[in-house]
Design a protein around this motif. Structure first.
Motif, PDB file in Angstrom:
ATOM      1  N   ASN A  45      -9.429   3.516  25.901  1.00 52.63           N
ATOM      2  CA  ASN A  45      -8.535   3.599  25.036  1.00 52.63           C
ATOM      3  C   ASN A  45     -10.278   2.194  24.970  1.00 52.63           C
TER       4      ASN A  45
ATOM      5  N   ARG B  76       2.216   2.883  18.041  1.00 53.33           N
ATOM      6  CA  ARG B  76       2.799   2.074  18.973  1.00 53.33           C
ATOM      7  C   ARG B  76       3.420   0.613  18.433  1.00 53.33           C
TER       8      ARG B  76
ATOM      9  N   LYS C 233      -1.679   5.016  17.393  1.00 52.56           N
ATOM     10  CA  LYS C 233      -2.237   3.438  16.747  1.00 52.56           C
ATOM     11  C   LYS C 233      -0.634   2.986  16.166  1.00 52.56           C
TER      12      LYS C 233
ATOM     13  N   LEU D 144      -5.796   1.412  21.442  1.00 53.45           N
ATOM     14  CA  LEU D 144      -4.222   0.282  21.301  1.00 53.45           C
ATOM     15  C   LEU D 144      -4.145  -0.428  21.735  1.00 53.45           C
TER      16      LEU D 144
END
Length: 323
Positions: free
Chosen positions: A231, A321, A318, A272
């Protein structure tokens, strides 16, 4: 499900959708402990423990649903535990339905020995490497199951990712998968409490090379495969873990999505909010498994479609989330 009755059809489709993200599972409290030399093929199922060099390694194993499934062995390692987590810890065990072979989760003995530890990296003691012991156990289980090393996949996130990568020191031709891993644990921000508990210094030279994982990867990249998922929102692990490894491998650029930075290394870059803890779920793991198995195939090259696919998966990840 028949399409003759819409209501029944709709209910069954929703049941199948929910089953894709199965998070509830049980681990038996009843189990048998076997001496390493006595373990047999028929003992390798559900919950069991293996005693090796007087250390008990708690295991959980799932067998393939049919003999027709590809004969692979996925070994999963746990990262940190939360307050209240039972010991032994089998983190990410809910991922086993997404692997199409044998799945083995080995708990970190250090978390049972030192109950104050949240993360142990399967390190061992000053003179004993529990990772080395685990490599011996894995080779034994491979032999019993008839699994070739090219069909062996080691997976972990965070501290478990360190173990999956470091095991390359003891193996050849395996695939090592790490999600937001600590690669150099001495550079991890919470390392001091661990060192106090074990009464050791990671600045000292370790003859077992547990503090040289970056160098080990650079040495073993000729024979082993490495798949790192990182990430970019996790600034600390990018700067102190991933980037130093990339520079050691003479890699100075990474793109969003899937990168084949070396014949034997993939790096999946995603972004993210949530930093280190934003590590995906079983659905995301299914894409990791797909690419890991593709990566282990002969004469692998990342296809242009796969580059396109993983950029899109990263974006959808993404989006999921966020919303």
């Amino acid at each position: 499900m028949s399409i003759d009755n819409y209501a029944q059809f709709n209910n069954e489709i929703h049941r199948q959708m929910d089953a894709l993200k199965q998070t509830h599972y049980s681990i038996s409290k009843e189990y048998q402990t076997y001496e390493f030399d006595n373990i047999q093929n028929e003992d390798l199922h559900d919950r069991f423990a293996i005693k090796y060099k007087n250390i008990v390694f708690d295991c959980q194993m799932n067998l393939p649903s049919s003999e027709k499934q590809k004969k692979t062995l996925f070994v999963i390692f746990s990262g940190s535990r939360n307050d209240g987590d039972p010991v032994p810890v089998f983190k990410r065990w809910s991922y086993y339905p997404f692997c199409d072979g044998y799945v083995l989760n080995i708990a970190d003995p250090l978390l049972s020995i030192h109950r104050n530890l949240k993360l142990g990296w399967y390190y061992g003691t000053k003179n004993e490497s529990y990772i080395e012991y685990i490599s011996v156990i894995i080779k034994k289980i491979q032999s019993l199951l008839g699994i070739e090393e090219k069909d062996l996949f080691l997976f972990g996130s965070s501290g478990g990712g360190y173990v999956a990568l470091h095991l390359s020191y003891y193996l050849n031709n395996a695939t090592h998968i790490a999600l937001n891993p600590q690669i150099s644990i001495k550079d991890y921000k919470h390392i001091l409490g661990f060192c106090r508990t074990l009464n050791l210094s990671l600045e000292d030279k370790d003859p077992l090379r547990r503090n040289e994982t970056v160098d080990i990867i650079c040495e073993k990249i000729k024979t082993n495969r490495f798949f790192i998922i990182q990430n970019m929102n996790d600034e600390e692990h990018c700067k102190k873990q991933l980037f130093p490894l990339m520079k050691k491998l003479n890699v100075d650029k990474l793109a969003y999505g899937m990168n084949q930075v070396n014949e034997n290394m993939l790096v999946w870059v995603y972004d993210l909010n949530g930093g280190h803890s934003a590590q995906g779920d079983q659905v995301i793991f299914s894409y990791i498994v797909y690419m890991a198995e593709r990566f282990a195939s002969d004469n692998f090259r990342l296809l242009s479609f796969e580059d396109f696919l993983f950029k899109n998966v990263s974006y959808i990840w993404k989006d999921r989330r966020q919303y």
